[in-house]
Every structure is written in C-alpha cells, then in structure tokens.
Motif scaffolding. Structure first.
Motif, mmCIF file in Angstrom:
data_model
loop_
_atom_site.group_PDB
_atom_site.id
_atom_site.type_symbol
_atom_site.label_atom_id
_atom_site.label_comp_id
_atom_site.label_asym_id
_atom_site.label_seq_id
_atom_site.Cartn_x
_atom_site.Cartn_y
_atom_site.Cartn_z
ATOM 1 N N GLU A 118 54.986 42.796 56.086
ATOM 2 C CA GLU A 118 53.551 42.785 55.762
ATOM 3 C C GLU A 118 52.854 43.909 56.542
ATOM 4 O O GLU A 118 53.139 44.148 57.720
ATOM 5 C CB GLU A 118 52.920 41.418 56.089
ATOM 6 C CG GLU A 118 51.543 41.299 55.454
ATOM 7 C CD GLU A 118 50.997 39.876 55.370
ATOM 8 O OE1 GLU A 118 51.608 38.947 55.934
ATOM 9 O OE2 GLU A 118 49.929 39.704 54.728
ATOM 10 N N ASP B 170 55.040 36.893 63.006
ATOM 11 C CA ASP B 170 53.992 35.917 62.674
ATOM 12 C C ASP B 170 54.289 34.506 63.207
ATOM 13 O O ASP B 170 53.360 33.745 63.519
ATOM 14 C CB ASP B 170 53.849 35.802 61.149
ATOM 15 C CG ASP B 170 53.037 36.935 60.541
ATOM 16 O OD1 ASP B 170 52.283 37.593 61.262
ATOM 17 O OD2 ASP B 170 53.183 37.146 59.324
ATOM 18 N N HIS C 117 56.570 34.206 57.069
ATOM 19 C CA HIS C 117 56.240 33.443 55.885
ATOM 20 C C HIS C 117 56.548 34.188 54.597
ATOM 21 O O HIS C 117 56.088 33.805 53.527
ATOM 22 C CB HIS C 117 54.727 33.116 55.904
ATOM 23 C CG HIS C 117 53.876 34.382 55.966
ATOM 24 N ND1 HIS C 117 52.905 34.657 55.047
ATOM 25 C CD2 HIS C 117 53.898 35.457 56.799
ATOM 26 C CE1 HIS C 117 52.327 35.843 55.339
ATOM 27 N NE2 HIS C 117 52.927 36.321 56.393
ATOM 28 N N ASP D 31 50.169 44.484 58.149
ATOM 29 C CA ASP D 31 49.514 44.369 59.461
ATOM 30 C C ASP D 31 50.511 44.595 60.606
ATOM 31 O O ASP D 31 50.112 44.854 61.734
ATOM 32 C CB ASP D 31 48.782 43.031 59.617
ATOM 33 C CG ASP D 31 49.633 41.819 59.329
ATOM 34 O OD1 ASP D 31 50.484 41.878 58.433
ATOM 35 O OD2 ASP D 31 49.448 40.788 60.004
HETATM 36 FE FE1 FEO Z 1 52.547 38.134 57.602
HETATM 37 FE FE2 FEO Z 1 50.772 39.030 60.314
HETATM 38 O O1 FEO Z 1 51.609 39.291 58.690
#
Ligand code: FEO
Length: 401
Positions: A88, A172, A153, A90
C-alpha cells in the motif's frame, strides 16, 4: 503534494537502528474514507549490520523528503535492501525515489508484493529480490527473518523479524493512526483506543486470517513491536493480547444503535429503546449518523453482540446515511450475532427489506424489526420494550451475560 513543513528527525531505537519515517500531524482522512482524528505516522526503520544496511518500509509519497533527509542526516551512502512488508502506497509509495537514491539497493518483498509494486509504481523487475516464508538475510551480526502473513490487511503482506534484537516490524499489523512524539506507547489508554479503532477499520474484516497470523508469531521472542503507524510497543504483550481478544473473544452484552432521524420520530424510538435496554442491564452505544465519526462506530462494533439500525424512510428506502453505515458494517464483518431495525415512515416503506439485503456478510440472526407509521404511540413504545426483552433473552441464550 509535498509537506516540507514536517520536521520529523531520525530517532535511535538502539545502536545502529533508527526510526527515519515521518509524523503526519495534520492528516484527517485516509483512503478518502477513514477519519484520522489524531493524525498518523508512516514509520520507516533503518538497520545497520556490520556488512549491510536495510531500510524497512518507506513513507507516504507527500512525505518522502522527510525520509530522504533523515537518511542524509545519518550519513547513509549505501542501502543494500529496502524491505517492503506491504504494497500500500503509504508505506511503499516512495519506492522510486529511494531506489533512485540508492542504486545498489534491492527491493525485498513477497512475490505477490513484487507484482503489485510493479503494477502500481512501474519499478524495473531486476530491482527486486523476492523472499519465501522464513527466509533470512544476514546483515552482518544482524539477521532479518521474513514471515509471510497474508491478509494483514492485503494479500501480499509479510512481517520482518530482527532476530538478535528481538524486534518485530509488522507494518500495518499492531499499528495505530496516532501522531505522537513518544517513540513508545506511554499512554496505554490512548493507544488501546487508537489501536482498537485501527483494528476495526483495517483488520477486522480479516479476523480469521489474522487468527492464523497470531498463531504464526506466538513462538517468537518479541521484545519490541515496531509497526509502521503510531508508536512502538516495548510491552509487546499489551498489543498482542488486545489483538487476541478482538480476534477470538465472544462479543459482549453491548447493543450498538446507529441511526438517523429527520423529524424526530426515529430519534424518539431510539431514546426509548436505549432506556429500555439500559434498564435491563445492557450497555448501549448510540450514534447519530448525521454527526458521528464513522471510526468510532466501527470501533464500537468490535465487541457488540447486537446492532439495531434506526432509520426513517426516504423515497421508500432507508436514509442514505443509514445505508452507508449498513454497507460499512457489512464490509467490516464484526462478530455481531443479532441485528434489528427500527424506524418510522409517512405513507409506505421498503426500508427493512432493503437494509436486510445489505447485510449478507453479517452472520446475524435478524430480530423482528419495529417499523411504525408517524410518531411513536404507546403501543409502539411497548413494541420497543418487547424488542429490548427479546435482545436480552437472545444474549442470555447465547451465553452473553
Ligand atoms: Fe495498508 Fe498503512 O497501509
């Protein structure tokens, strides 16, 4: 857009291990969906062995300059491995800049993560080194072990364990959206609330896969958990125990009531039901969806045995804000065992059928709804008392005291 005002500096965890990520104090929405009342952080960790240097996770693209400056400040001229626990953006979104700055670095990740990073960031395939479950990389006196942990996730996720220092870097997993200067959790109450909310919004839909991942790490000796959002845990058992309880425990004697009222009828019904349940010893959490923080509602669903949705009828169906909350509850898959619907209409309604059809993921028993015409009369209040009796009886029969 870059955020040059951020001044998060490198912080030493222990000799040659540093936090080099960024604190995002002002972010208020994640994924254009999740409220962030307390901001967040994108934690990135630098680990130097006697031979090699690794960076674990990067940062959200608008804060890439914070990461790159921190690496400069530490005098890092060469990075051998950039570990991507998760694709992801981020955490992985600065991949191109980091790999450009450190041309000898290999991007280390699962095979599936590699595909996702190439799809999203168009990184050259030869920059990658994929790792199998339990594979290790020796940095010289420090060993990174990669633990495949799908669905924390996303499907490609893994955890990285630094053996000699007993530090788990789970990205995460075990994280929290909390902008805070403390490196470690110091206010357990604040962290519990933030982590529970994070669990509800991010992890709860994958509860069964997470049970498997909790099993997978149970024999590791973990002194520090260093997630990629929020403070680190130097009392690792605190957050592991919280996750175990959210993942495994039965729901509690709690009813959550998200509702909307347009002209006061549904609000009057909710007020009566809240009082009736409270008198019967049930904890009730009431959310007016016209003003509620949807993250608080998600957190309340983590251990609620019952959800009662309150809605007026709009154009024959539920109010759109209620439909949104029902859609969200269905997607989050809480452990909730029972559901009901209350509300009022003016001349006709199909709100119950439409709402019930929106909850296929919730393995709930539907308790008879209470839907009335106009403002609640005495007979309607009696129906709500009966609903409260039924909820109490159902909880007792399910062993939820
Ligand atoms: Fe699932 Fe903090 O990205």
């Amino acid at each position: 857009m870059a955020k040059p005002e951020s001044k998060t500096k490198p912080r030493e965890i222990k000799k040659d291990i540093y936090c080099v990520g960024a604190i995002d104090w002002d972010r208020r929405l994640f994924d254009s969906l999740i409220p962030l009342p307390d901001g967040t952080s994108y934690n990135s960790y630098l680990i130097k062995g006697s031979q090699k240097t690794a960076l674990i996770d990067t940062v959200d693209p608008p804060m890439k300059d914070v990461l790159l400056k921190n690496l400069d400040e530490l005098g890092i001229r060469k990075i051998d491995y950039v570990i991507f626990n998760h694709a992801e953006p981020d955490h992985s979104g600065s991949i191109r800049e980091v790999l450009a700055k450190y041309p000898e670095a290999k991007a280390v990740c699962t095979d599936r993560c590699k595909t996702m990073l190439i799809d999203r960031f168009m990184v050259a395939e030869e920059r990658f080194k994929t790792v199998e479950d339990k594979e290790t990389i020796d940095l010289g006196g420090r060993t990174l072990e990669f633990i495949h942990a799908p669905w924390v996730h996303w499907p490609e996720t893994m955890l990285t364990y630094l053996r000699e220092d007993k530090i788990l870097f789970p990205c995460d997993f075990f994280g929290s959206h909390l902008a805070i200067t403390d490196m470690y959790v110091r206010d357990a109450g604040q962290e519990y609330e933030a982590a529970k909310r994070y669990w509800a919004e991010i992890m709860m839909p994958f509860r069964l896969q997470i049970q498997k991942n909790l099993e997978k790490i149970k024999d590791y000796d973990i002194e520090i958990i260093a997630p990629s959002h929020g403070p680190m845990h130097d009392k690792a058992e605190f957050i592991i125990e919280a996750y175990r309880s959210w993942a495994y425990d039965e729901p509690e004697n709690i009813v959550v009531i998200p509702y909307i009222s347009m002209h006061g009828s549904t609000r009057a019904m909710v007020a009566h039901l809240v009082e009736a349940l409270t008198r019967r010893g049930v904890t009730v959490k009431q959310f007016d969806l016209a003003a509620s923080d949807i993250g608080k509602l998600a957190a309340a669903l983590v251990d609620a045995a019952t959800i009662v949705i309150g809605t007026p009828t709009v154009l024959t169906g539920p109010h759109p804000n209620v439909a949104y909350a029902a859609f969200l509850a269905n997607a989050l898959k809480p452990k909730t065992k029972f559901a009901s619907i209350i509300g009022s209409y003016g001349w006709g309604t199909r709100a119950v059928e439409q709402l019930a059809a929106m909850l296929p993921n919730l393995k709930v028993e539907i308790i008879d709804p209470v839907i009335i015409k106009g403002y609640p009369r005495e007979v309607d209040l009696e129906s709500l008392d009966k609903l409260a009796d039924t909820i109490v009886a159902k909880h007792k029969a399910a062993g939820i005291a």
